[in-house]
Design a protein around this motif. Structure first.
Motif, PDB file in Angstrom:
ATOM      1  N   SER A   1      -9.264   0.595  -6.705  1.00 35.80           N
ATOM      2  CA  SER A   1      -9.332  -0.875  -6.641  1.00 35.80           C
ATOM      3  C   SER A   1      -8.360  -1.457  -5.626  1.00 35.80           C
ATOM      4  O   SER A   1      -8.613  -2.510  -5.053  1.00 35.80           O
ATOM      5  CB  SER A   1      -9.043  -1.455  -8.024  1.00 35.80           C
ATOM      6  OG  SER A   1      -7.726  -1.107  -8.434  1.00 35.80           O
ATOM      7  N   ASP A   2      -7.236  -0.801  -5.414  1.00 32.62           N
ATOM      8  CA  ASP A   2      -6.211  -1.315  -4.498  1.00 32.62           C
ATOM      9  C   ASP A   2      -5.651  -0.159  -3.668  1.00 32.62           C
ATOM     10  O   ASP A   2      -4.501  -0.173  -3.270  1.00 32.62           O
ATOM     11  CB  ASP A   2      -5.089  -2.006  -5.289  1.00 32.62           C
ATOM     12  CG  ASP A   2      -4.411  -1.041  -6.257  1.00 32.62           C
ATOM     13  OD1 ASP A   2      -4.799   0.145  -6.309  1.00 32.62           O
ATOM     14  OD2 ASP A   2      -3.475  -1.468  -6.969  1.00 32.62           O
ATOM     15  N   GLY A   3      -6.507   0.823  -3.483  1.00 32.90           N
ATOM     16  CA  GLY A   3      -6.093   1.981  -2.708  1.00 32.90           C
ATOM     17  C   GLY A   3      -5.408   3.055  -3.526  1.00 32.90           C
ATOM     18  O   GLY A   3      -5.141   4.152  -3.034  1.00 32.90           O
ATOM     19  N   LEU A   4      -5.117   2.740  -4.808  1.00 37.08           N
ATOM     20  CA  LEU A   4      -4.359   3.685  -5.646  1.00 37.08           C
ATOM     21  C   LEU A   4      -4.863   3.699  -7.096  1.00 37.08           C
ATOM     22  O   LEU A   4      -5.083   4.753  -7.676  1.00 37.08           O
ATOM     23  CB  LEU A   4      -2.868   3.291  -5.618  1.00 37.08           C
ATOM     24  CG  LEU A   4      -1.951   3.966  -6.634  1.00 37.08           C
ATOM     25  CD1 LEU A   4      -1.916   5.468  -6.375  1.00 37.08           C
ATOM     26  CD2 LEU A   4      -0.535   3.390  -6.556  1.00 37.08           C
TER      27      LEU A   4
ATOM     28  N   LYS B   1      -2.543  -1.160   2.321  1.00 35.07           N
ATOM     29  CA  LYS B   1      -2.000  -2.154   3.252  1.00 35.07           C
ATOM     30  C   LYS B   1      -2.464  -3.562   2.882  1.00 35.07           C
ATOM     31  O   LYS B   1      -1.690  -4.509   2.900  1.00 35.07           O
ATOM     32  CB  LYS B   1      -2.399  -1.787   4.696  1.00 35.07           C
ATOM     33  CG  LYS B   1      -1.542  -0.630   5.239  1.00 35.07           C
ATOM     34  CD  LYS B   1      -1.636  -0.487   6.741  1.00 35.07           C
ATOM     35  CE  LYS B   1      -2.834   0.356   7.122  1.00 35.07           C
ATOM     36  NZ  LYS B   1      -2.870   0.721   8.549  1.00 35.07           N
ATOM     37  N   GLU B   2      -3.731  -3.641   2.492  1.00 41.95           N
ATOM     38  CA  GLU B   2      -4.242  -4.950   2.033  1.00 41.95           C
ATOM     39  C   GLU B   2      -3.457  -5.422   0.807  1.00 41.95           C
ATOM     40  O   GLU B   2      -3.094  -6.594   0.689  1.00 41.95           O
ATOM     41  CB  GLU B   2      -5.722  -4.849   1.624  1.00 41.95           C
ATOM     42  CG  GLU B   2      -6.687  -4.851   2.784  1.00 41.95           C
ATOM     43  CD  GLU B   2      -8.075  -4.383   2.362  1.00 41.95           C
ATOM     44  OE1 GLU B   2      -8.492  -4.660   1.212  1.00 41.95           O
ATOM     45  OE2 GLU B   2      -8.730  -3.701   3.175  1.00 41.95           O
ATOM     46  N   TYR B   3      -3.205  -4.485  -0.082  1.00 37.68           N
ATOM     47  CA  TYR B   3      -2.451  -4.835  -1.293  1.00 37.68           C
ATOM     48  C   TYR B   3      -1.043  -5.313  -0.920  1.00 37.68           C
ATOM     49  O   TYR B   3      -0.565  -6.332  -1.427  1.00 37.68           O
ATOM     50  CB  TYR B   3      -2.373  -3.620  -2.231  1.00 37.68           C
ATOM     51  CG  TYR B   3      -1.454  -3.838  -3.405  1.00 37.68           C
ATOM     52  CD1 TYR B   3      -1.856  -4.624  -4.488  1.00 37.68           C
ATOM     53  CD2 TYR B   3      -0.170  -3.288  -3.419  1.00 37.68           C
ATOM     54  CE1 TYR B   3      -1.000  -4.851  -5.555  1.00 37.68           C
ATOM     55  CE2 TYR B   3       0.683  -3.510  -4.491  1.00 37.68           C
ATOM     56  CZ  TYR B   3       0.270  -4.287  -5.548  1.00 37.68           C
ATOM     57  OH  TYR B   3       1.129  -4.517  -6.596  1.00 37.68           O
ATOM     58  N   ALA B   4      -0.399  -4.601   0.019  1.00 34.52           N
ATOM     59  CA  ALA B   4       0.958  -4.981   0.431  1.00 34.52           C
ATOM     60  C   ALA B   4       0.949  -6.374   1.056  1.00 34.52           C
ATOM     61  O   ALA B   4       1.841  -7.196   0.777  1.00 34.52           O
ATOM     62  CB  ALA B   4       1.517  -3.947   1.407  1.00 34.52           C
ATOM     63  N   ARG B   5      -0.061  -6.662   1.856  1.00 34.95           N
ATOM     64  CA  ARG B   5      -0.140  -7.996   2.462  1.00 34.95           C
ATOM     65  C   ARG B   5      -0.308  -9.060   1.383  1.00 34.95           C
ATOM     66  O   ARG B   5       0.263 -10.159   1.486  1.00 34.95           O
ATOM     67  CB  ARG B   5      -1.307  -8.064   3.463  1.00 34.95           C
ATOM     68  CG  ARG B   5      -0.958  -7.500   4.847  1.00 34.95           C
ATOM     69  CD  ARG B   5      -1.977  -7.910   5.906  1.00 34.95           C
ATOM     70  NE  ARG B   5      -3.319  -7.388   5.643  1.00 34.95           N
ATOM     71  CZ  ARG B   5      -3.733  -6.167   6.031  1.00 34.95           C
ATOM     72  NH1 ARG B   5      -2.935  -5.366   6.708  1.00 34.95           N
ATOM     73  NH2 ARG B   5      -4.955  -5.763   5.751  1.00 34.95           N
ATOM     74  N   SER B   6      -1.060  -8.733   0.321  1.00 36.23           N
ATOM     75  CA  SER B   6      -1.276  -9.729  -0.734  1.00 36.23           C
ATOM     76  C   SER B   6       0.009  -9.993  -1.514  1.00 36.23           C
ATOM     77  O   SER B   6       0.199 -11.060  -2.087  1.00 36.23           O
ATOM     78  CB  SER B   6      -2.399  -9.272  -1.669  1.00 36.23           C
ATOM     79  OG  SER B   6      -1.920  -8.265  -2.553  1.00 36.23           O
ATOM     80  N   VAL B   7       0.908  -9.006  -1.536  1.00 35.65           N
ATOM     81  CA  VAL B   7       2.161  -9.170  -2.287  1.00 35.65           C
ATOM     82  C   VAL B   7       3.282  -9.686  -1.385  1.00 35.65           C
ATOM     83  O   VAL B   7       4.006 -10.614  -1.751  1.00 35.65           O
ATOM     84  CB  VAL B   7       2.593  -7.822  -2.922  1.00 35.65           C
ATOM     85  CG1 VAL B   7       3.959  -7.946  -3.598  1.00 35.65           C
ATOM     86  CG2 VAL B   7       1.552  -7.347  -3.934  1.00 35.65           C
ATOM     87  N   TYR B   8       3.411  -9.092  -0.205  1.00 41.29           N
ATOM     88  CA  TYR B   8       4.566  -9.403   0.653  1.00 41.29           C
ATOM     89  C   TYR B   8       4.215 -10.336   1.813  1.00 41.29           C
ATOM     90  O   TYR B   8       5.109 -10.736   2.562  1.00 41.29           O
ATOM     91  CB  TYR B   8       5.160  -8.099   1.230  1.00 41.29           C
ATOM     92  CG  TYR B   8       5.582  -7.104   0.170  1.00 41.29           C
ATOM     93  CD1 TYR B   8       6.754  -7.313  -0.563  1.00 41.29           C
ATOM     94  CD2 TYR B   8       4.825  -5.965  -0.090  1.00 41.29           C
ATOM     95  CE1 TYR B   8       7.146  -6.388  -1.544  1.00 41.29           C
ATOM     96  CE2 TYR B   8       5.210  -5.048  -1.061  1.00 41.29           C
ATOM     97  CZ  TYR B   8       6.363  -5.261  -1.783  1.00 41.29           C
ATOM     98  OH  TYR B   8       6.749  -4.369  -2.742  1.00 41.29           O
ATOM     99  N   GLY B   9       2.946 -10.630   2.000  1.00 48.28           N
ATOM    100  CA  GLY B   9       2.537 -11.506   3.102  1.00 48.28           C
ATOM    101  C   GLY B   9       2.893 -10.896   4.441  1.00 48.28           C
ATOM    102  O   GLY B   9       2.760  -9.680   4.639  1.00 48.28           O
ATOM    103  N   GLU B  10       3.393 -11.735   5.346  1.00 52.15           N
ATOM    104  CA  GLU B  10       3.687 -11.282   6.713  1.00 52.15           C
ATOM    105  C   GLU B  10       4.797 -10.240   6.747  1.00 52.15           C
ATOM    106  O   GLU B  10       4.923  -9.474   7.696  1.00 52.15           O
ATOM    107  CB  GLU B  10       4.086 -12.490   7.581  1.00 52.15           C
ATOM    108  CG  GLU B  10       2.919 -13.375   7.968  1.00 52.15           C
ATOM    109  CD  GLU B  10       1.829 -12.600   8.696  1.00 52.15           C
ATOM    110  OE1 GLU B  10       2.149 -11.915   9.670  1.00 52.15           O
ATOM    111  OE2 GLU B  10       0.663 -12.658   8.239  1.00 52.15           O
ATOM    112  N   LYS B  11       5.619 -10.241   5.687  1.00 52.38           N
ATOM    113  CA  LYS B  11       6.741  -9.290   5.661  1.00 52.38           C
ATOM    114  C   LYS B  11       6.299  -7.851   5.338  1.00 52.38           C
ATOM    115  O   LYS B  11       7.115  -6.932   5.346  1.00 52.38           O
ATOM    116  CB  LYS B  11       7.772  -9.723   4.609  1.00 52.38           C
ATOM    117  CG  LYS B  11       8.519 -10.995   4.975  1.00 52.38           C
ATOM    118  CD  LYS B  11       9.563 -11.308   3.903  1.00 52.38           C
ATOM    119  CE  LYS B  11      10.006 -12.759   3.949  1.00 52.38           C
ATOM    120  NZ  LYS B  11      10.560 -13.221   2.672  1.00 52.38           N
ATOM    121  N   ALA B  12       5.040  -7.708   4.960  1.00 51.14           N
ATOM    122  CA  ALA B  12       4.556  -6.368   4.576  1.00 51.14           C
ATOM    123  C   ALA B  12       4.744  -5.394   5.734  1.00 51.14           C
ATOM    124  O   ALA B  12       4.519  -5.738   6.893  1.00 51.14           O
ATOM    125  CB  ALA B  12       3.075  -6.449   4.194  1.00 51.14           C
TER     126      ALA B  12
END
Lengths: 242, 242
Positions: free
Chosen positions: B187-190, B128-139
């Motif tokens: 490192s990023d959950g995966l 989820k942290e990784y998704a936020r870093s890539v997609y921001g609020e849209k994650a």
């Protein structure tokens, strides 16, 4: 299918897939574009390397390497009358042996990118410490390699590259441009630290890029996943694979 | 001349020659004994991997790999309706695709050592942290992979290995035996940290050793320098090379 890059040399090449090693880093740089094969032989000088040539690089191979690094000299430069004299090869012979290696590679493939790498500089204090750790009190007071003598070999390596029109990497000079190179780049006065490995990696990539072997310009072997349509994956593969 | 070990998989294999990577470490373990070739394809699932099979492992090859690791599943296990659904493959199909890969490899070479590796566990917070870093609020609020679902794929992978009589490495279980596995190994959950890479390296070496591919038992390709007589080097090479 993929082009091959071969790293031919002594222990500094053999160890290049250890932690932080320059060979592994190069394989990573050419990920999905070329295979990097290590042909590193710890302790070898150019005289012994000649025995391997036809085995490692057979003439008439259907798929010779596209590029080869030649990275010897550190053992050739061992000094007569000291601990590692068994490995010593006179500098004129080192140059001629290296020339023979290049000629053989060019006979295998006239288009092969051949890059000569000089031995790194020698931290004589580091070598003496290393000798004490191995031989204890019996260690010779004089280091079995000196920076000055290794520099003579490095110079001949660079001169040979010029004579043959090949790119070269003068590690011996380049490393000494940085203050504290003795411990920064060398772990035991001869072999590479992670920072030393990083410099070799960076220099090899630079030289490959300046020639025609630039990873960003090379095609991926197969479609990147972003190019694959989840509902119709055949399409990407039909275009690129069949 | 040297035997080849091929690492076939997704990004966790593709990145295995990065700093501290398990592939590079394996190449180092088999130094002067076998070549390790990376065939890692970031983002790929087993459905897409099938398109590569005949290209990477052509039938009738004069020199097929002696060993291959198959390390997919992390992308197959992406969940429908979430960010990475494009990569999703149902678990039954994942198992059958993996079976097809194994059958093809065994057709290339019945003696090939084939090792199945399960996907690692998923740290959902890390994803989820990784998704936020890539997609921001849209994650999306929900992670695109879950540990539970990936565990179902891991179980099928191990079951398939049993059915086929192959060795397997259950990374999903093994990693979760260690407290704090979420950040220690991932490192990023995966993807793998250096410690995660070290575990994969250690497990692959263990399984190879338990089969018949033990590096210490394999011959060096050429004489070690200590076996070479400085005054009569031909002798060592005549015995081993000609």
């Amino acid at each position: 299918m993929r082009p091959q890059i071969v790293l031919f040399g002594d222990s500094i090449t053999e160890q290049s897939f250890g932690s932080g090693g320059w060979g592994a880093a190069l394989a990573h740089t050419y990920s999905r574009k070329a295979d990097v094969l290590v042909r590193g032989y710890g302790g070898y000088n150019t005289r012994w390397a000649l025995f391997l040539l036809h085995h490692l690089f057979p003439l008439g191979s259907a798929k010779p390497p596209v590029a080869t690094t030649i990275f010897f000299g550190a053992n050739d430069a061992a000094i007569l009358g000291r601990n590692s004299e068994r490995q010593h090869v006179p500098v004129e012979e080192y140059k001629e042996n290296t020339r023979k290696i290049v000629h053989h590679l060019k006979e295998c493939s006239p288009t092969m990118l051949v890059v000569l790498i000089t031995p790194p500089p020698i931290d004589e204090e580091g070598r003496k410490e290393y000798a004490r750790s191995v031989y204890g009190e019996k260690a010779m007071k004089l280091p079995e390699r000196t920076n000055e003598v290794t520099g003579v070999y490095a110079k001949q390596c660079v001169e040979l590259a010029k004579e043959l029109g090949l790119p070269s990497i003068n590690l011996w000079s380049k490393m000494q441009e940085t203050e504290g190179w003795q411990k920064k780049f060398l772990s035991d006065g001869l072999h590479l630290t992670e920072e030393g490995n990083a410099m070799v990696h960076q220099e090899v990539v630079r030289v490959f890029n300046e020639a025609w072997l630039s990873a960003p310009d090379m095609p991926y072997d197969f479609p990147r996943s972003s190019e694959i349509d989840g509902k119709n994956p055949e399409k990407a593969f039909l275009q690129q694979c069949l």
